[in-house]
Design an enzyme around this catalytic site. Structure first.
Site, PDB file in Angstrom:
ATOM      1  N   HIS A 131       0.941  -1.259   0.077  1.00 31.93           N
ATOM      2  CA  HIS A 131      -0.068   0.174  -0.063  1.00 31.93           C
ATOM      3  C   HIS A 131       0.684   1.203   0.040  1.00 31.93           C
ATOM      4  CE1 HIS A 131      -2.757   2.887   2.132  1.00 31.93           C
ATOM      5  NE2 HIS A 131      -3.439   2.481   0.910  1.00 31.93           N
ATOM      6  N   GLU A 160       0.397  -0.479  -4.932  1.00 31.96           N
ATOM      7  CA  GLU A 160      -0.645   0.360  -5.049  1.00 31.96           C
ATOM      8  C   GLU A 160      -0.185   1.872  -4.768  1.00 31.96           C
ATOM      9  OE1 GLU A 160      -3.872   3.214  -3.312  1.00 31.96           O
ATOM     10  OE2 GLU A 160      -2.007   2.340  -2.459  1.00 31.96           O
ATOM     11  N   ASP A 176      -1.351   6.073  -5.406  1.00 33.81           N
ATOM     12  CA  ASP A 176      -2.192   7.201  -5.479  1.00 33.81           C
ATOM     13  C   ASP A 176      -1.956   8.279  -6.482  1.00 33.81           C
ATOM     14  OD1 ASP A 176      -3.984   6.399  -3.176  1.00 33.81           O
ATOM     15  OD2 ASP A 176      -2.226   6.767  -2.379  1.00 33.81           O
ATOM     16  N   HIS A 189      -1.130  11.034  -2.230  1.00 38.96           N
ATOM     17  CA  HIS A 189      -2.587  10.659  -1.858  1.00 38.96           C
ATOM     18  C   HIS A 189      -3.346  11.720  -1.455  1.00 38.96           C
ATOM     19  CE1 HIS A 189      -5.449   9.592   1.327  1.00 38.96           C
ATOM     20  NE2 HIS A 189      -5.715   8.477   0.720  1.00 38.96           N
TER      21      HIS A 189
END
Length: 152
Positions: A6, A33, A35, A48
């Site tokens: 993440h 992952e 953003d 993010h």
């Protein structure tokens, strides 16, 4: 079972940075992952939050900043002195770090205005396995513009 890091290996490195992605591979992650958001000069950056306050101390919204405004910001020092000088990367920098046997999950944190720029970057990149996440209205456009891309 697959292991998706993440925001990269964000427990051990500054989130959404090149170092976090590299560390995820060292830690044997199957994918990462990250953003993404769009700057005012239409660059896709990996961050993010709506602004960079939490990770750099600068609270101006990303959408109001140019890529030149973001480049000098230190996105690593908040995680510790070891990471000082880490910058907010552009999507292309992260794509260069994805091995052919690993997965990338993009989480779109802004609106659909990013999609043409994202599509342009992804059309030129060799991304092995890609999935995109976003709000439902944005995902509908992703499905239309990037039909081969799974969404979540």
């Amino acid at each position: 079972m697959i292991l998706i890091a993440h925001r990269g290996a964000s427990w051990d490195a500054p989130e959404n940075t090149v170092s976090a992605v590299r560390l995820a591979w060292e830690q044997q992650a199957d994918g990462v992952e990250i953003d993404v958001r769009l700057t005012s000069d239409q660059r896709v950056v990996v961050i993010h939050d709506e602004d960079a306050l939490r990770t750099t101390g600068h609270g101006i919204p990303v959408r109001d900043l140019t890529s030149d405004d973001l480049e000098p910001l230190d996105a690593g020092l908040w995680k510790g002195p070891k990471w000082q000088g880490e910058h907010i990367p552009f999507l292309e920098e992260i794509l260069n770090e994805i091995p052919s046997d690993r997965e990338l999950m993009l989480d779109i944190k802004c609106g659909s205005e990013i999609i043409p720029y994202l599509k342009n970057i992804l059309d030129r990149a060799a991304v092995p396995t890609l999935m995109v996440g976003a709000e439902l209205d944005v995902l509908k456009i992703v499905c239309r513009e990037l039909p081969s891309c799974p969404v979540y």
